[in-house]
Design a protein around this motif. Structure first.
Motif, mmCIF file in Angstrom:
data_model
loop_
_atom_site.group_PDB
_atom_site.id
_atom_site.type_symbol
_atom_site.label_atom_id
_atom_site.label_comp_id
_atom_site.label_asym_id
_atom_site.label_seq_id
_atom_site.Cartn_x
_atom_site.Cartn_y
_atom_site.Cartn_z
ATOM 1 N N PRO A 44 -36.174 -23.085 -33.400
ATOM 2 C CA PRO A 44 -34.970 -23.928 -33.361
ATOM 3 C C PRO A 44 -33.848 -23.422 -34.259
ATOM 4 O O PRO A 44 -32.678 -23.552 -33.926
ATOM 5 C CB PRO A 44 -35.472 -25.297 -33.829
ATOM 6 N N GLY A 45 -34.190 -22.820 -35.382
ATOM 7 C CA GLY A 45 -33.160 -22.271 -36.264
ATOM 8 C C GLY A 45 -32.413 -21.130 -35.607
ATOM 9 O O GLY A 45 -31.195 -21.023 -35.716
ATOM 10 N N PHE A 46 -33.146 -20.265 -34.908
ATOM 11 C CA PHE A 46 -32.538 -19.146 -34.202
ATOM 12 C C PHE A 46 -31.646 -19.652 -33.058
ATOM 13 O O PHE A 46 -30.538 -19.154 -32.857
ATOM 14 C CB PHE A 46 -33.625 -18.213 -33.665
ATOM 15 N N LEU A 47 -32.125 -20.657 -32.320
ATOM 16 C CA LEU A 47 -31.311 -21.232 -31.239
ATOM 17 C C LEU A 47 -30.049 -21.879 -31.800
ATOM 18 O O LEU A 47 -28.975 -21.776 -31.211
ATOM 19 C CB LEU A 47 -32.132 -22.247 -30.436
ATOM 20 N N GLY A 48 -30.170 -22.537 -32.941
ATOM 21 C CA GLY A 48 -28.991 -23.120 -33.587
ATOM 22 C C GLY A 48 -28.009 -22.058 -34.047
ATOM 23 O O GLY A 48 -26.791 -22.227 -33.942
ATOM 24 N N PHE A 49 -28.536 -20.962 -34.525
ATOM 25 C CA PHE A 49 -27.720 -19.819 -34.947
ATOM 26 C C PHE A 49 -26.942 -19.276 -33.753
ATOM 27 O O PHE A 49 -25.730 -19.046 -33.825
ATOM 28 C CB PHE A 49 -28.651 -18.761 -35.536
ATOM 29 N N LEU A 50 -27.631 -19.080 -32.627
ATOM 30 C CA LEU A 50 -26.967 -18.609 -31.402
ATOM 31 C C LEU A 50 -25.940 -19.619 -30.904
ATOM 32 O O LEU A 50 -24.835 -19.252 -30.492
ATOM 33 C CB LEU A 50 -28.006 -18.338 -30.309
ATOM 34 N N ALA A 51 -26.304 -20.897 -30.934
ATOM 35 C CA ALA A 51 -25.385 -21.935 -30.464
ATOM 36 C C ALA A 51 -24.132 -21.999 -31.323
ATOM 37 O O ALA A 51 -23.027 -22.193 -30.804
ATOM 38 C CB ALA A 51 -26.092 -23.294 -30.447
ATOM 39 N N THR A 52 -24.281 -21.820 -32.615
ATOM 40 C CA THR A 52 -23.114 -21.825 -33.502
ATOM 41 C C THR A 52 -22.177 -20.672 -33.185
ATOM 42 O O THR A 52 -20.958 -20.862 -33.057
ATOM 43 C CB THR A 52 -23.565 -21.735 -34.977
ATOM 44 N N ALA A 53 -22.742 -19.482 -33.040
ATOM 45 C CA ALA A 53 -21.921 -18.317 -32.707
ATOM 46 C C ALA A 53 -21.227 -18.506 -31.357
ATOM 47 O O ALA A 53 -20.044 -18.202 -31.200
ATOM 48 C CB ALA A 53 -22.770 -17.053 -32.690
ATOM 49 N N GLY A 54 -21.944 -19.035 -30.371
ATOM 50 C CA GLY A 54 -21.364 -19.262 -29.051
ATOM 51 C C GLY A 54 -20.300 -20.344 -29.047
ATOM 52 O O GLY A 54 -19.285 -20.234 -28.349
ATOM 53 N N THR A 55 -20.511 -21.394 -29.828
ATOM 54 C CA THR A 55 -19.513 -22.463 -29.916
ATOM 55 C C THR A 55 -18.219 -21.941 -30.528
ATOM 56 O O THR A 55 -17.124 -22.250 -30.048
ATOM 57 C CB THR A 55 -20.061 -23.642 -30.749
ATOM 58 N N ILE A 56 -18.332 -21.134 -31.554
ATOM 59 C CA ILE A 56 -17.137 -20.562 -32.174
ATOM 60 C C ILE A 56 -16.453 -19.597 -31.215
ATOM 61 O O ILE A 56 -15.223 -19.616 -31.071
ATOM 62 C CB ILE A 56 -17.494 -19.886 -33.515
ATOM 63 N N ALA A 57 -17.238 -18.786 -30.496
ATOM 64 C CA ALA A 57 -16.656 -17.862 -29.517
ATOM 65 C C ALA A 57 -15.969 -18.619 -28.383
ATOM 66 O O ALA A 57 -14.866 -18.254 -27.956
ATOM 67 C CB ALA A 57 -17.731 -16.940 -28.953
ATOM 68 N N GLY A 58 -16.594 -19.690 -27.906
ATOM 69 C CA GLY A 58 -15.970 -20.513 -26.867
ATOM 70 C C GLY A 58 -14.687 -21.178 -27.353
ATOM 71 O O GLY A 58 -13.721 -21.321 -26.602
ATOM 72 N N SER A 59 -14.672 -21.558 -28.615
ATOM 73 C CA SER A 59 -13.465 -22.160 -29.193
ATOM 74 C C SER A 59 -12.330 -21.153 -29.290
ATOM 75 O O SER A 59 -11.165 -21.485 -29.046
ATOM 76 C CB SER A 59 -13.770 -22.739 -30.569
ATOM 77 N N VAL A 60 -12.670 -19.908 -29.644
ATOM 78 C CA VAL A 60 -11.656 -18.855 -29.697
ATOM 79 C C VAL A 60 -11.096 -18.609 -28.301
ATOM 80 O O VAL A 60 -9.884 -18.487 -28.120
ATOM 81 C CB VAL A 60 -12.246 -17.554 -30.313
ATOM 82 N N TYR A 61 -11.979 -18.564 -27.293
ATOM 83 C CA TYR A 61 -11.506 -18.386 -25.916
ATOM 84 C C TYR A 61 -10.585 -19.551 -25.523
ATOM 85 O O TYR A 61 -9.533 -19.345 -24.925
ATOM 86 C CB TYR A 61 -12.672 -18.292 -24.920
ATOM 87 N N TRP A 62 -10.984 -20.765 -25.885
ATOM 88 C CA TRP A 62 -10.171 -21.932 -25.548
ATOM 89 C C TRP A 62 -8.780 -21.835 -26.188
ATOM 90 O O TRP A 62 -7.776 -22.136 -25.537
ATOM 91 C CB TRP A 62 -10.863 -23.215 -26.004
ATOM 92 N N LEU A 63 -8.731 -21.410 -27.456
ATOM 93 C CA LEU A 63 -7.438 -21.290 -28.137
ATOM 94 C C LEU A 63 -6.517 -20.296 -27.440
ATOM 95 O O LEU A 63 -5.310 -20.518 -27.340
ATOM 96 C CB LEU A 63 -7.632 -20.854 -29.590
ATOM 97 N N LEU A 64 -7.079 -19.186 -26.963
ATOM 98 C CA LEU A 64 -6.249 -18.140 -26.372
ATOM 99 C C LEU A 64 -5.992 -18.342 -24.883
ATOM 100 O O LEU A 64 -4.899 -18.037 -24.403
ATOM 101 C CB LEU A 64 -6.894 -16.774 -26.608
ATOM 102 N N ALA A 65 -6.974 -18.806 -24.136
ATOM 103 C CA ALA A 65 -6.814 -18.856 -22.680
ATOM 104 C C ALA A 65 -7.215 -20.184 -22.060
ATOM 105 O O ALA A 65 -6.631 -20.587 -21.052
ATOM 106 C CB ALA A 65 -7.637 -17.740 -22.040
ATOM 107 N N GLY A 66 -8.200 -20.858 -22.603
ATOM 108 C CA GLY A 66 -8.748 -22.051 -21.974
ATOM 109 C C GLY A 66 -7.837 -23.264 -21.958
ATOM 110 O O GLY A 66 -7.927 -24.098 -21.057
ATOM 111 N N ARG A 67 -6.958 -23.366 -22.934
ATOM 112 C CA ARG A 67 -6.053 -24.531 -22.979
ATOM 113 C C ARG A 67 -5.105 -24.566 -21.792
ATOM 114 O O ARG A 67 -4.568 -25.608 -21.456
ATOM 115 C CB ARG A 67 -5.221 -24.525 -24.267
ATOM 116 N N ARG A 68 -4.898 -23.419 -21.168
ATOM 117 C CA ARG A 68 -3.979 -23.345 -20.031
ATOM 118 C C ARG A 68 -4.693 -22.995 -18.730
ATOM 119 O O ARG A 68 -4.103 -22.403 -17.833
ATOM 120 C CB ARG A 68 -2.896 -22.306 -20.330
ATOM 121 N N SER A 69 -5.965 -23.328 -18.629
ATOM 122 C CA SER A 69 -6.741 -23.009 -17.427
ATOM 123 C C SER A 69 -6.106 -23.611 -16.181
ATOM 124 O O SER A 69 -5.667 -24.753 -16.184
ATOM 125 C CB SER A 69 -8.169 -23.553 -17.543
ATOM 126 N N GLY A 70 -6.068 -22.817 -15.143
ATOM 127 C CA GLY A 70 -5.571 -23.294 -13.861
ATOM 128 C C GLY A 70 -4.069 -23.256 -13.705
ATOM 129 O O GLY A 70 -3.535 -23.630 -12.659
#
Length: 149
Positions: free
Chosen positions: A115-141
């Motif tokens: 579970p610690g490793f999965l949480g580690f991966l989830a944290t990295a992915g959440t931050i990466a998804g947030s960066v994508y949202w800041l640059l491109a996701g806020r204007r999707s479509g």
């Protein structure tokens, strides 16, 4: 602005956001591991021992290609349905990071349910998804500004 130019501009924004997300998904774990090693053992040298010129470009290429198989459809759905919420991209990043870490051989060094490793991966992915949202996701479509009238 023509629809073609607007479409090409949108694709470029998506590409920049995606590459920034990939870079984030690699740098966040390296920095978190360095921070944990530094706090727990006083070993701050990990950031200097990481092979920035040899391993890093290969890691970026591997993650960019493999993760696109997972996150590509999610980006297409977001563009098609004009999903612009931060939560969608954060969860998509977490799911992609966990799936990548579990499914891609050698990326996790032999996955064992932890579970610690999965949480580690989830944290990295959440931050990466947030960066994508800041640059491109806020204007999707959004391909073109709407003409009034």
């Amino acid at each position: 602005m023509s629809r073609l130019v607007a479409g090409l501009k949108r694709i470029a924004i998506i590409a920049v956001g995606y590459i920034a997300g990939v870079l984030t998904s690699i740098l966040v774990p390296v920095l978190l591991i360095t921070l944990l090693e530094g706090i727990e053992y006083g070993n701050w040298s990990l950031v200097f021992t990481f092979d920035w010129l040899g391993s890093f470009p290969l890691a970026v290429l591997t993650v960019a290609v493999c993760a696109l198989l997972i996150v590509g459809p999610a980006i297409l759905v977001a563009e098609w349905l004009a999903l612009r919420g931060w939560f969608y991209f954060a969860v998509t990043g977490a799911i992609t990071s966990i799936a990548f870490g579990v499914l891609v051989p050698g990326s996790a060094g032999g996955f064992v349910f932890n579970p610690g490793f999965l949480g580690f991966l989830a944290t990295a992915g959440t931050i990466a998804g947030s960066v994508y949202w800041l640059l491109a996701g806020r204007r999707s479509g959004r391909l073109m500004p709407r003409d009034p009238g």
